[in-house]
Design a protein around this motif. Structure first.
Motif, PDB file in Angstrom:
ATOM      1  N   ALA A 260       0.822  -1.213   0.000  1.00 46.00           N
ATOM      2  CA  ALA A 260       0.000   0.000   0.000  1.00 46.00           C
ATOM      3  C   ALA A 260       0.854   1.260   0.000  1.00 46.00           C
ATOM      4  CB  ALA A 260      -0.919  -0.005   1.225  1.00 46.00           C
ATOM      5  N   ALA A 261       2.046   1.178   0.565  1.00 46.20           N
ATOM      6  CA  ALA A 261       2.885   2.376   0.698  1.00 46.20           C
ATOM      7  C   ALA A 261       3.644   2.716  -0.583  1.00 46.20           C
ATOM      8  CB  ALA A 261       3.875   2.198   1.845  1.00 46.20           C
ATOM      9  N   SER A 262       3.690   1.803  -1.561  1.00 49.21           N
ATOM     10  CA  SER A 262       4.492   2.064  -2.753  1.00 49.21           C
ATOM     11  C   SER A 262       3.911   1.343  -3.958  1.00 49.21           C
ATOM     12  CB  SER A 262       5.943   1.625  -2.530  1.00 49.21           C
ATOM     13  OG  SER A 262       6.681   1.740  -3.732  1.00 49.21           O
ATOM     14  N   SER A 263       3.365   2.108  -4.893  1.00 47.45           N
ATOM     15  CA  SER A 263       2.857   1.510  -6.124  1.00 47.45           C
ATOM     16  C   SER A 263       4.002   0.973  -6.979  1.00 47.45           C
ATOM     17  CB  SER A 263       2.046   2.547  -6.905  1.00 47.45           C
ATOM     18  OG  SER A 263       2.845   3.687  -7.190  1.00 47.45           O
ATOM     19  N   LEU A 264       5.162   1.616  -6.934  1.00 47.51           N
ATOM     20  CA  LEU A 264       6.315   1.128  -7.686  1.00 47.51           C
ATOM     21  C   LEU A 264       6.749  -0.237  -7.178  1.00 47.51           C
ATOM     22  CD1 LEU A 264       8.511   4.353  -8.047  1.00 47.51           C
ATOM     23  CD2 LEU A 264       7.210   3.205  -9.848  1.00 47.51           C
TER      24      LEU A 264
ATOM     25  N   TYR B  67       6.699  -3.873  -9.129  1.00 49.05           N
ATOM     26  CA  TYR B  67       7.885  -4.736  -9.201  1.00 49.05           C
ATOM     27  C   TYR B  67       7.571  -6.129  -8.666  1.00 49.05           C
ATOM     28  CZ  TYR B  67      12.353  -6.765  -7.883  1.00 49.05           C
ATOM     29  OH  TYR B  67      13.420  -7.623  -7.730  1.00 49.05           O
ATOM     30  N   ASN B  68       6.881  -6.202  -7.520  1.00 49.33           N
ATOM     31  CA  ASN B  68       6.550  -7.492  -6.913  1.00 49.33           C
ATOM     32  C   ASN B  68       5.682  -8.338  -7.841  1.00 49.33           C
ATOM     33  OD1 ASN B  68       7.951  -6.653  -4.683  1.00 49.33           O
ATOM     34  ND2 ASN B  68       6.154  -6.359  -3.379  1.00 49.33           N
ATOM     35  N   TYR B  69       4.664  -7.711  -8.465  1.00 47.20           N
ATOM     36  CA  TYR B  69       3.778  -8.453  -9.354  1.00 47.20           C
ATOM     37  C   TYR B  69       4.558  -9.048 -10.533  1.00 47.20           C
ATOM     38  CZ  TYR B  69      -0.478  -6.590  -7.116  1.00 47.20           C
ATOM     39  OH  TYR B  69      -1.487  -6.305  -6.229  1.00 47.20           O
ATOM     40  N   GLN B  70       5.393  -8.205 -11.143  1.00 46.99           N
ATOM     41  CA  GLN B  70       6.110  -8.663 -12.340  1.00 46.99           C
ATOM     42  C   GLN B  70       7.190  -9.683 -11.998  1.00 46.99           C
ATOM     43  OE1 GLN B  70       6.544  -5.465 -15.485  1.00 46.99           O
ATOM     44  NE2 GLN B  70       6.055  -4.156 -13.729  1.00 46.99           N
TER      45      GLN B  70
ATOM     46  N   LEU C 122       4.175   3.477 -17.110  1.00 48.23           N
ATOM     47  CA  LEU C 122       4.944   3.344 -15.868  1.00 48.23           C
ATOM     48  C   LEU C 122       5.191   1.872 -15.542  1.00 48.23           C
ATOM     49  CD1 LEU C 122       3.282   6.052 -13.573  1.00 48.23           C
ATOM     50  CD2 LEU C 122       5.483   6.177 -14.745  1.00 48.23           C
ATOM     51  N   PHE C 123       4.184   1.042 -15.780  1.00 44.83           N
ATOM     52  CA  PHE C 123       4.316  -0.382 -15.482  1.00 44.83           C
ATOM     53  C   PHE C 123       5.447  -1.002 -16.301  1.00 44.83           C
ATOM     54  CE2 PHE C 123       2.974  -4.842 -15.295  1.00 44.83           C
ATOM     55  CZ  PHE C 123       2.605  -4.958 -13.969  1.00 44.83           C
ATOM     56  N   THR C 124       5.520  -0.622 -17.600  1.00 42.69           N
ATOM     57  CA  THR C 124       6.587  -1.171 -18.443  1.00 42.69           C
ATOM     58  C   THR C 124       7.952  -0.633 -18.030  1.00 42.69           C
ATOM     59  OG1 THR C 124       6.226   0.568 -20.101  1.00 42.69           O
ATOM     60  CG2 THR C 124       5.054  -1.526 -20.416  1.00 42.69           C
TER      61      THR C 124
ATOM     62  N   GLU D 280      11.972   2.117  -7.120  1.00 49.55           N
ATOM     63  CA  GLU D 280      11.732   2.978  -5.963  1.00 49.55           C
ATOM     64  C   GLU D 280      12.962   3.823  -5.663  1.00 49.55           C
ATOM     65  OE1 GLU D 280       9.369   4.534  -2.979  1.00 49.55           O
ATOM     66  OE2 GLU D 280       8.729   2.950  -4.336  1.00 49.55           O
ATOM     67  N   ASP D 281      14.142   3.192  -5.618  1.00 57.15           N
ATOM     68  CA  ASP D 281      15.376   3.930  -5.354  1.00 57.15           C
ATOM     69  C   ASP D 281      15.671   4.931  -6.468  1.00 57.15           C
ATOM     70  OD1 ASP D 281      15.697   2.554  -3.038  1.00 57.15           O
ATOM     71  OD2 ASP D 281      17.273   1.212  -3.775  1.00 57.15           O
ATOM     72  N   ALA D 282      15.407   4.529  -7.709  1.00 51.80           N
ATOM     73  CA  ALA D 282      15.654   5.431  -8.841  1.00 51.80           C
ATOM     74  C   ALA D 282      14.787   6.680  -8.734  1.00 51.80           C
ATOM     75  CB  ALA D 282      15.385   4.699 -10.152  1.00 51.80           C
ATOM     76  N   MET D 283      13.519   6.484  -8.324  1.00 53.77           N
ATOM     77  CA  MET D 283      12.620   7.621  -8.196  1.00 53.77           C
ATOM     78  C   MET D 283      13.050   8.529  -7.049  1.00 53.77           C
ATOM     79  SD  MET D 283       9.919   8.609  -9.921  1.00 53.77           S
ATOM     80  CE  MET D 283      10.613  10.263  -9.940  1.00 53.77           C
ATOM     81  N   LEU D 284      13.469   7.911  -5.942  1.00 57.88           N
ATOM     82  CA  LEU D 284      13.968   8.704  -4.823  1.00 57.88           C
ATOM     83  C   LEU D 284      15.192   9.508  -5.236  1.00 57.88           C
ATOM     84  CD1 LEU D 284      13.682   6.069  -1.943  1.00 57.88           C
ATOM     85  CD2 LEU D 284      12.342   8.161  -2.164  1.00 57.88           C
ATOM     86  N   HIS D 285      16.084   8.864  -5.978  1.00 58.19           N
ATOM     87  CA  HIS D 285      17.298   9.538  -6.444  1.00 58.19           C
ATOM     88  C   HIS D 285      16.948  10.712  -7.354  1.00 58.19           C
ATOM     89  CE1 HIS D 285      21.445  10.018  -7.765  1.00 58.19           C
ATOM     90  NE2 HIS D 285      21.005  10.006  -9.020  1.00 58.19           N
ATOM     91  N   ALA D 286      15.995  10.504  -8.272  1.00 57.41           N
ATOM     92  CA  ALA D 286      15.596  11.574  -9.190  1.00 57.41           C
ATOM     93  C   ALA D 286      14.959  12.733  -8.439  1.00 57.41           C
ATOM     94  CB  ALA D 286      14.621  11.017 -10.230  1.00 57.41           C
ATOM     95  N   ASN D 287      14.150  12.419  -7.436  1.00 53.34           N
ATOM     96  CA  ASN D 287      13.517  13.482  -6.644  1.00 53.34           C
ATOM     97  C   ASN D 287      14.552  14.312  -5.895  1.00 53.34           C
ATOM     98  OD1 ASN D 287      10.958  12.738  -7.449  1.00 53.34           O
ATOM     99  ND2 ASN D 287      10.574  11.439  -5.660  1.00 53.34           N
ATOM    100  N   ARG D 288      15.531  13.618  -5.296  1.00 47.20           N
ATOM    101  CA  ARG D 288      16.569  14.356  -4.563  1.00 47.20           C
ATOM    102  C   ARG D 288      17.396  15.216  -5.512  1.00 47.20           C
ATOM    103  NH1 ARG D 288      16.942   9.395  -1.658  1.00 47.20           N
ATOM    104  NH2 ARG D 288      18.686   8.708  -2.960  1.00 47.20           N
TER     105      ARG D 288
END
Length: 488
Positions: free
Chosen positions: A366-370, A374-377, A424-426, A439-447
């Motif tokens: 619930a806390a992370s759609s990314l 990843y988990n589903y795929q 986004l899914f792809t 998730e880490d990539a998005m955090l890195h881009a935001n920072r």
């Protein structure tokens, strides 16, 4: 089988020796003693009682364990020939490793063991210090104890502090929890006529002249909460108080659901300190993560569903169960085999029944759609639902991107949302294939964006102090300056 009789010499001098013990010593033909460094023994020698000590074995080893093992091995050799008596300081069953080793030998049928009295050093210690052990106390070996074992709310007695070096080791261990000037008491020859007590600040422990083999170090319980901030129970008490009747209104009304966003934020902030390699900030942010764990544990306890001990038991059991190469008899050659074992054990625990339980159950976050994507795929790929080559992954991205661009021109808000989600899914799938954390990539881009935009803002404030006074091209030039400063 001959008999090995163990007898305790007590903790004091000859005047404190129990009469029954004294008579048994007189009747013995010969007595083996662990060490001659005890006040009773000199009186016995003066009376003509034959003693043989193992002091010479101490000189052969650097650590105590092999000393005690050799003493026990020697005693077992002697008792094969005749009945023997072995005398130790204090009580045989209190802080006496040679006796514990002999008890193990007895269980294996190697010796017929008889253990007899002798006052331990604990009674005279309690008397000298005027403390009641019912309040809770710990007795630890100064040569082996760890700060992690110490409960700062209990009376702490440290034995085997026999010289300056051992006192220094004890001091350094205690300083991991106690402040450097915390008062500690050095007790020497408790209960005898030569009894001495000296209280010193902790940092002076190894400078005291009274330290010898009759020394015990006493650390009193902490007097208040602020002195026990390094104690786990203190933090737990703080959280319980915050959630209690006289606590904080904000903490009292929190639920597992209301705290979800905070635990995610705190983890992200901690990840940032890792990237910054800022140890001090890392301590602070890890504390914030720990706060969230304790809050959820306290909520669970308040609601009667689970508590912190349940969490500890579950994760400890899991770590032991999933590391059979460490805690069991499984052998692994490399990290790949460790990971394979982990997944195998995990699947056995979950006991997934392909006919009754959907494969994607338990993968939603619930806390992370990314992370959910990843988990589903990842789970689908494990059963073969995956592109055979990376060309298929890239082709799917191009297809979804084109479909989204069509909807941008001709679609509705709903269709655009749907197609952009596919894009986004792809992208997450591409990250999975190339072993990148989306998730880490998005955090890195935001920072990175925040850091560069802060530079743009600095330039604006240094100039006209109003964004509206600049064209986009001028602002973009500031952005490029920030990139250039970062070497990109």
């Amino acid at each position: 089988m001959h008999q090995l009789t163990v007898i305790g010499l007590g903790a004091g001098d000859f005047e404190q020796l129990q009469m029954g013990v004294y008579r048994k010593l007189q009747q013995a033909k010969k007595i083996y003693v662990r060490t001659m460094d005890h006040p009773v023994l000199h009186e016995l020698v003066a009376e003509g009682i034959q003693l043989e000590s193992f002091d010479n074995i101490y000189e052969k080893h650097d650590d105590f364990r092999p000393v005690y093992e050799e003493i026990v091995a020697t005693l077992l050799d002697y008792v094969e020939q005749e009945d023997i008596m072995y005398a130790v300081p204090g009580h045989p069953l209190v802080a006496e490793l040679t006796i514990q080793l002999l008890i193990e030998a007895e269980k294996e049928g190697k010796v017929n063991l008889k253990i007899e009295g002798g006052q331990s050093f604990l009674d005279p210690i309690f008397g000298a210090l005027r403390i009641d052990p019912i309040d809770g106390f710990q007795l630890v070996d100064g040569t082996t104890f760890s700060a992690h074992e110490v409960n700062m709310h209990h009376h702490l007695l440290i034995a085997q502090v026999y010289d300056t070096f051992s006192a220094s080791e004890v001091k350094l261990t205690l300083m991991e929890k106690y402040r450097e000037d915390y008062p500690v008491t050095i007790v020497t020859a408790a209960g005898s006529v030569g009894e001495k007590l000296r209280t010193v600040p902790l940092y002076e422990l190894d400078r005291a002249a009274e330290i010898d083999n009759l020394t015990t170090v006493y650390v009193p319980p902490v007097a208040n909460r602020d002195e026990a901030l390094r104690e786990w129970s203190t933090f737990r008490e703080i959280i319980s108080t915050l959630r209690g009747p006289n606590g904080c209104p904000w903490d009292q009304k929190q639920t597992h659901e209301s705290l979800k966003r905070y635990i995610l934020e705190e983890v992200h902030e901690f990840l940032q300190t890792i990237d910054e390699q800022d140890d001090e900030h890392m301590i602070e942010e890890l504390g914030d993560v720990l706060l969230q764990v304790f809050l959820h544990a306290q909520i669970g306890e308040d609601e009667g569903f689970f508590n912190l001990e349940d969490i500890l038991e579950a994760v400890s059991a899991k770590m032991i169960r999933r590391h059979p190469h460490v805690f069991g008899d499984i052998t692994v050659e490399n990290v790949e085999e460790v990971n394979a074992n982990w997944e195998k054990i995990k699947n056995e625990e979950q006991a997934i029944d392909d006919t009754t339980k959907p494969l994607l159950n338990g993968e939603y976050r619930a806390a992370s759609s990314l992370q959910t994507s990843y988990n589903y795929q990842r789970r689908a790929a494990k059963v073969g639902f995956d592109w055979p080559t990376t060309d298929g992954v890239w082709g799917k991205f191009v297809e979804e991107w084109q479909e989204f661009r069509v909807e941008v021109t001709n679609g509705t808000n709903e269709t655009r949302l749907d197609e952009f989600g596919d894009v986004l899914f792809t992208l997450v799938n591409i990250a999975r294939v190339y072993k990148i954390s989306a998730e880490d990539a998005m955090l890195h881009a935001n920072r990175k964006f925040a850091r560069r935009f802060a530079y743009v803002e600095e330039q604006v404030m240094a100039g006209n102090k109003d964004f509206k006074a600049y064209t986009f091209e001028e602002l973009d030039a500031f952005w490029n300056e920030a990139k250039n400063q970062e070497g990109e």
